[in-house]
Write an enzyme that holds these catalytic residues in place. Structure first.
Site, mmCIF file in Angstrom:
data_model
loop_
_atom_site.group_PDB
_atom_site.id
_atom_site.type_symbol
_atom_site.label_atom_id
_atom_site.label_comp_id
_atom_site.label_asym_id
_atom_site.label_seq_id
_atom_site.Cartn_x
_atom_site.Cartn_y
_atom_site.Cartn_z
ATOM 1 C CG HIS A 1 -68.457 41.085 -61.792
ATOM 2 N ND1 HIS A 1 -67.296 40.674 -61.188
ATOM 3 C CD2 HIS A 1 -68.113 41.505 -63.037
ATOM 4 C CE1 HIS A 1 -66.281 40.850 -62.035
ATOM 5 N NE2 HIS A 1 -66.762 41.349 -63.163
ATOM 6 C CD GLU B 1 -67.539 39.718 -67.092
ATOM 7 O OE1 GLU B 1 -66.889 40.591 -67.671
ATOM 8 O OE2 GLU B 1 -67.792 39.746 -65.877
#
Ligand code: PGA
Length: 249
Positions: free
Chosen positions: A93, A163
């Site tokens: 992430h 993302e």
């Protein structure tokens, strides 16, 4: 009906009792979904939510350590997660990469550890705003994917979450983030799918993440190559989250 993947990344939010109340309230709201709904709560809440045995909810973790065990104070291994009933785990992430300094090589090791422990990794990739402005988006994504997947054999199950770092919300409603256009998302997802295919990874589902919410998810879900969402801020509110899930049927 497509059957989307909808993953909630709660980050460092919700105590155990808040998580329990959320899941109790969410259960009747998503009974008819055909999507795969994955909740990634705090490590502490994992056994509690698992214990609630909600059929429609899969449990994911937000991180794991790359080593199986040892003198790594404060860390959690893939084996521990699997043993606790975790099925998915976020790897790479952007907050792990940029706040906690995880390199592409560390991400690759974590991905391998997840696979070794029968967890389905959700590999997060994305460019920063300055990389986007410099026209480096494709090379950044290619490099992140290439390093992470260098040892992963074709046929291995994993998900990718695209993302763009510049689109991820800060949690501060007074600092709204940019979101990419549907065309930008479509182009990037197509690029990622091609890269994966050329490296022997067929039929990999790609989630979009970065300020995905109940207002934009229906439009984004119609984009070719968008197989679901990784949702931060908008997954913290049960009504909003349920409305996203139900709008994607
Ligand atoms: P956001 O976060 O939906 O709040 O932008 C997404 C993520 O960081 O996974």
């Amino acid at each position: 009906m497509k059957g989307f993947f909808i993953a909630a990344n709660w980050k460092m939010n919700k105590t155990n009792s808040e998580a329990t109340d959320f899941v109790k309230a969410l259960k009747p709201l998503i009974e008819n979904t055909t999507s795969t709904v994955i909740l990634c709560p705090s490590f502490l809440a994992i056994p509690i939510l698992k214990g609630m045995s909600i059929k429609k909810l899969k449990i994911g973790a937000q991180n794991l350590h790359e080593k199986p065990r040892g003198t790594f104070t404060g860390e959690i291994s893939g084996e521990m997660l699997f043993d606790a009933g975790v099925q998915y785990v976020l790897v790479g992430h952007s907050e792990r990469r940029h706040i906690f300094g995880e390199s592409d090589q560390t991400v690759a090791k974590k991905l391998a550890a997840a696979i070794e422990n029968k967890l389905v990794p959700i590999l997060c990739i994305g460019e920063t705003y300055s990389q986007k402005v410099a026209g480096e988006t494709e090379s950044v994504l290619k490099n992140q994917l290439g390093v992470a997947l260098s040892e992963v054999v074709g046929g291995t199950e994993f998900l990718v979450a695209y993302e763009p770092v510049w689109a991820i919300s800060s949690g501060d409603p007074n600092q709204p983030k940019l979101t990419p256009t549907a065309t930008e998302i479509g182009d990037i997802h197509k690029f990622i799918k091609e890269l994966l295919k050329n490296n022997g990874h067929k039929n990999i589902n790609i989630l979009y993440g970065g300020s995905a919410n109940d207002k934009n998810c229906v439009e984004f879900s119609k984009i070719d190559g968008v197989d679901g969402f990784l949702i931060g801020g908008a997954s913290l509110d049960k009504e909003r989250f349920a409305s996203m899930i139900n709008s994607l049927e």
